[in-house]
Scaffold this active site. Sequence first.
Site, PDB file in Angstrom:
ATOM      1  N   GLU A  73       2.045  24.116  39.494  1.00 11.61           N
ATOM      2  CA  GLU A  73       2.296  22.687  39.291  1.00 11.61           C
ATOM      3  C   GLU A  73       2.709  22.420  37.837  1.00 11.61           C
ATOM      4  O   GLU A  73       2.118  22.976  36.910  1.00 11.61           O
ATOM      5  CB  GLU A  73       0.985  21.936  39.591  1.00 11.61           C
ATOM      6  N   LYS A  78       5.039  14.448  44.166  1.00  5.69           N
ATOM      7  CA  LYS A  78       3.638  14.518  44.628  1.00  5.69           C
ATOM      8  C   LYS A  78       3.195  13.178  45.199  1.00  5.69           C
ATOM      9  O   LYS A  78       3.431  12.127  44.585  1.00  5.69           O
ATOM     10  CB  LYS A  78       2.758  14.927  43.442  1.00  5.69           C
ATOM     11  N   TYR A 105      -9.734  10.930  39.300  1.00  6.00           N
ATOM     12  CA  TYR A 105     -11.199  10.932  39.245  1.00  6.00           C
ATOM     13  C   TYR A 105     -11.598  12.174  38.455  1.00  6.00           C
ATOM     14  O   TYR A 105     -10.753  13.038  38.178  1.00  6.00           O
ATOM     15  CB  TYR A 105     -11.774  10.995  40.665  1.00  6.00           C
ATOM     16  N   CYS A 110      -0.713  20.628  44.873  1.00  2.00           N
ATOM     17  CA  CYS A 110      -2.168  20.562  44.621  1.00  2.00           C
ATOM     18  C   CYS A 110      -2.904  19.545  45.503  1.00  2.00           C
ATOM     19  O   CYS A 110      -3.133  19.815  46.670  1.00  2.00           O
ATOM     20  CB  CYS A 110      -2.402  20.302  43.134  1.00  2.00           C
ATOM     21  N   SER A 162      -5.163  23.812  39.588  1.00  2.00           N
ATOM     22  CA  SER A 162      -6.495  23.488  40.108  1.00  2.00           C
ATOM     23  C   SER A 162      -7.541  24.080  39.182  1.00  2.00           C
ATOM     24  O   SER A 162      -7.670  25.294  39.069  1.00  2.00           O
ATOM     25  CB  SER A 162      -6.636  24.067  41.515  1.00  2.00           C
ATOM     26  N   LEU A 192     -25.469  33.422  13.603  1.00  2.00           N
ATOM     27  CA  LEU A 192     -26.494  34.008  14.481  1.00  2.00           C
ATOM     28  C   LEU A 192     -27.870  33.512  14.065  1.00  2.00           C
ATOM     29  O   LEU A 192     -28.154  33.377  12.868  1.00  2.00           O
ATOM     30  CB  LEU A 192     -26.475  35.538  14.382  1.00  2.00           C
ATOM     31  N   SER A 193     -28.721  33.265  15.036  1.00  2.00           N
ATOM     32  CA  SER A 193     -30.085  32.826  14.728  1.00  2.00           C
ATOM     33  C   SER A 193     -31.102  33.875  15.135  1.00  2.00           C
ATOM     34  O   SER A 193     -32.288  33.735  14.868  1.00  2.00           O
ATOM     35  CB  SER A 193     -30.379  31.543  15.502  1.00  2.00           C
ATOM     36  N   ILE A 195     -30.936  33.591  21.828  1.00  2.00           N
ATOM     37  CA  ILE A 195     -30.103  34.056  22.933  1.00  2.00           C
ATOM     38  C   ILE A 195     -28.748  33.360  22.995  1.00  2.00           C
ATOM     39  O   ILE A 195     -27.743  33.954  23.388  1.00  2.00           O
ATOM     40  CB  ILE A 195     -30.875  33.947  24.279  1.00  2.00           C
ATOM     41  N   LYS A 213     -24.086  11.657  20.162  1.00  2.00           N
ATOM     42  CA  LYS A 213     -24.054  13.001  19.586  1.00  2.00           C
ATOM     43  C   LYS A 213     -22.997  13.852  20.282  1.00  2.00           C
ATOM     44  O   LYS A 213     -22.212  14.533  19.646  1.00  2.00           O
ATOM     45  CB  LYS A 213     -25.423  13.661  19.816  1.00  2.00           C
TER      46      LYS A 213
END
Lengths: 541, 541
Positions: B44, B111, B117, B147, B173, B287-288, B291, B510
């Site tokens: 598309e 189309k 949405y 699509c 898509s 890096l801390s 994870i 935020k």
Amino acid sequence: MKSFKIALAQFSPAIGNIDSNVQKMINLANDAKKQNADLVIFPELSMIGYPSEDLLLRPSLSKRTAQAFKQLSQVKDIVMVFGFVNLNDQGQRYNSAAVMKNGEILGIYNKQNLPNYGLFDEKRYFDTGNQYLVFEYLEHKFGVLICEDLWTASTVHQLALLNVDTVLVLNASPYEVGKPLHRIQTIQNLTQQLKLNVVYCNQVGGQDDIVFDGTSFVINAQGEMTYRAPSFQECLQVIDYDHEQKSYRSIEPAATLDTMAEIYQSLVMATRDYVQNSGFPGVLIGLSGGIDSALTLAIAVDALGADKVQALMMPYTYTAQISVEDASEQAKNLGVAFGIAEINPIVNSFMQTLYPFFGNSSTDTTEENLQARSRGTLLMGLSNKFGNLVLSTGNKSELAVGYCTLYGDMVGGFAVLKDIYKSIVFELAKYRNSISETPVIPERVITRPPSAELRPDQKDQDSLPAYDVLDAILYAYIEEDLSQDDIIAKGYDKATVERVIQLVDRNEYKRRQGAIGPRITSRAFGRERRYPIVNGWKPGI
Amino acid sequence: MKSFKIALAQFSPAIGNIDSNVQKMINLANDAKKQNADLVIFPELSMIGYPSEDLLLRPSLSKRTAQAFKQLSQVKDIVMVFGFVNLNDQGQRYNSAAVMKNGEILGIYNKQNLPNYGLFDEKRYFDTGNQYLVFEYLEHKFGVLICEDLWTASTVHQLALLNVDTVLVLNASPYEVGKPLHRIQTIQNLTQQLKLNVVYCNQVGGQDDIVFDGTSFVINAQGEMTYRAPSFQECLQVIDYDHEQKSYRSIEPAATLDTMAEIYQSLVMATRDYVQNSGFPGVLIGLSGGIDSALTLAIAVDALGADKVQALMMPYTYTAQISVEDASEQAKNLGVAFGIAEINPIVNSFMQTLYPFFGNSSTDTTEENLQARSRGTLLMGLSNKFGNLVLSTGNKSELAVGYCTLYGDMVGGFAVLKDIYKSIVFELAKYRNSISETPVIPERVITRPPSAELRPDQKDQDSLPAYDVLDAILYAYIEEDLSQDDIIAKGYDKATVERVIQLVDRNEYKRRQGAIGPRITSRAFGRERRYPIVNGWKPGI
């Protein structure tokens, strides 16, 4: 036919807070009744407020709306015309108006023209209505339209064919510079042509970045404006229909505002509404001694009162003494709390930590950004500790070309001048000085060449074209959608135009992380200019 | 009828860069010809890429499109079916497909179903088509859909009534977890019912926050999948139509991916495309020892190669020694450049500057945020000096409830885990360890209780519910749109649910200033969850 009275309730809804809006509508309806009004008209979607965005998709909206209808049905002996979200059993959702009297629904109108351009996304939320609503009351024939409907010629013409006397129009029409009068002029031409009286009720107030000016009005079928409400404030005004004249009686219109007054007041209202509706006790502004922060400070004080505004000057090695003096004078003129915090130790500690990583690399904007970010972090520290909202002070010209530091001077929750080009910043500063007995912004701040003071003897114009040239190019590119070639053809320097456009395109990532701020043009950065960050479009034609 | 060959060109367009996309399409068409293909199908809007947002409104788009058609007309002896923006003289703009052979346009399809949405805004840009395109070629009857058309029952049924043999579907898509296989299952049911062959060509690649997985496929009129392209990579695949079997010949499908492999690969591709298409030489990650940053580091290395990734550990008083050890081990395991920069002197200089303003106020999150912002500023300093993009490491659970510091750990241009709930972060870390001979993320990082280490002995679970509970509540509220009452009714603790929902609502400001990051769910924060910042909606029903 007989005479009657209509009340225009130009009010500021709390977005999403149906309970409080309905209570406000009930109070306004009762006030209108006390003034012998037969009908009261509210703005578009008055029950939930505009724009409520994805709150409109919350599953409980239909239940909440049903409860609100029950509450509103307590109002007796006055017709209420109000906006609400009409959800039916087939899952359709309309932007609608209800006509209600003594709890009885006399009619419902579903908006037929859904704007889905610029800042509008109504097709995301609403289905399209396809019927007119006309009702007889007080021996008078009323039609109902909602906002965009009035600007859609075919819709208004069809309604006129139904022999309507007065069109009641519910609106949530956002402010843009000059729009309050422009709306009226456009509708004057229309009513003359179609012989319709138009009663236009607009939402007022700031909602996030969108400013609603109000400026509701009445125009009779001869095209005469018989009433204009004030801009940027709530009001409830009763107007009389004179059945002999077949017109609404003239009421002295609110004073017109010149352009700078209009813009200034829009910023004041937007700032007040954002701060108060977010529940902040006050605001905090970093002063640089320059004109942007000076103007932001004045707007904040006019919006909230001096006791709600704190100012902080954060000088560094490159800060001129006159900058500190001017910042201090601004704070004193406006009567706000003022502090000074030197950032040298902080910047030095950053430098010392970074030097081992920087090696022999030469000094560049990295070091300038450290200054800006030290200041941003100090402001956020005070904000976190005492709860005041940081207002950021950047203007539209800077944000357009990225002449600002992400997480530095861009820190803050509301960017008051976000949609104000630098050239207009100067005009607004002069305007603000002109309305008080003694100037609040020191003259030197207005006349001094702008500087970010991030390196020795720096001037904005070392890195940028003169602001009048820059703003003209930006306006052509952003507001007028002209191409690079078009702008060069207007006579601007080729290399300058190319550079400016490249900067605008490249700095989308920065703007995307900036604070929201009041929209006052037809092409504000934010929800109505939606450009990809990774963008391969080549400037040129 | 005779046999023939179709080439599916699953490619990654450069958004807005029509020249480069057209060149790519010409090369792909020529490659397809070499493999004896009679027809090549592209995704598309393949000419400009999806989603090009407001670039679609630039006035020169029609000129650029005309130039592109001229270039494409050089391709000989193969039919090309490609997507483009069809602008007519009446100012209408369609999302369209062209069928072209030897420079001749055999047909154009506009189309008919425009999604508006979620993350889609097609009604902002496009008018609605209302005609089908069916063409005969190679004694075979082809139909074209774009699509959303394929997911709209009435449209597909109408097309089937035109006795089409094969529907060519051009798609952009977006990826969501599980969607690659879900699409195929849905279309299998449809083709069986309607006796249509479906050739489905999807865009692949990351564009800002949107991930396109590709996973193009062919399903025959018996509902059998005869081909499935790989996910998350470009490919050109030729498929054979066997006129005797009246079906496309089966080709071994690409291997299916289990859920964690699918998500992981989507993040790798999105990160690679964002970094490379923005022109950054590499990335920088703070890096801390935890994870989130460990997983982000692994993804970055898999996306770009270890030589393009830098890691920095920035310990403070509250950083455990094992955190430093684990961060160092992660970097070593992955072979990336690793540095350590203590932030104590910086935090102290902030404290000393702020103490006079703080007075006797007690310690709170202000001090914690200073640590996070000192780290953010250091990362940005290195980024500014050497040009690497900072990847931020926050996950969806944290961003949802605001458990993160604006201008601190939220610093960065791309937030790799933005749409990944913390529970999934653990699963992805285990998955990544499972695919290499030796684990790249130390086991202790996965098993240790998560901590922001911003005060002594802090654990995430001091401030937040356990992550499995938190994520379940978040999923119900954000993804499923359940109300507070609904979620409590599922058996979750009332006070916990109330608190979580309040945090989600309050922290919109935020998130609005956070970096973009790859979308992998059906309700990512960002363009598809549009909530007001000032929001009066009361949780409850």
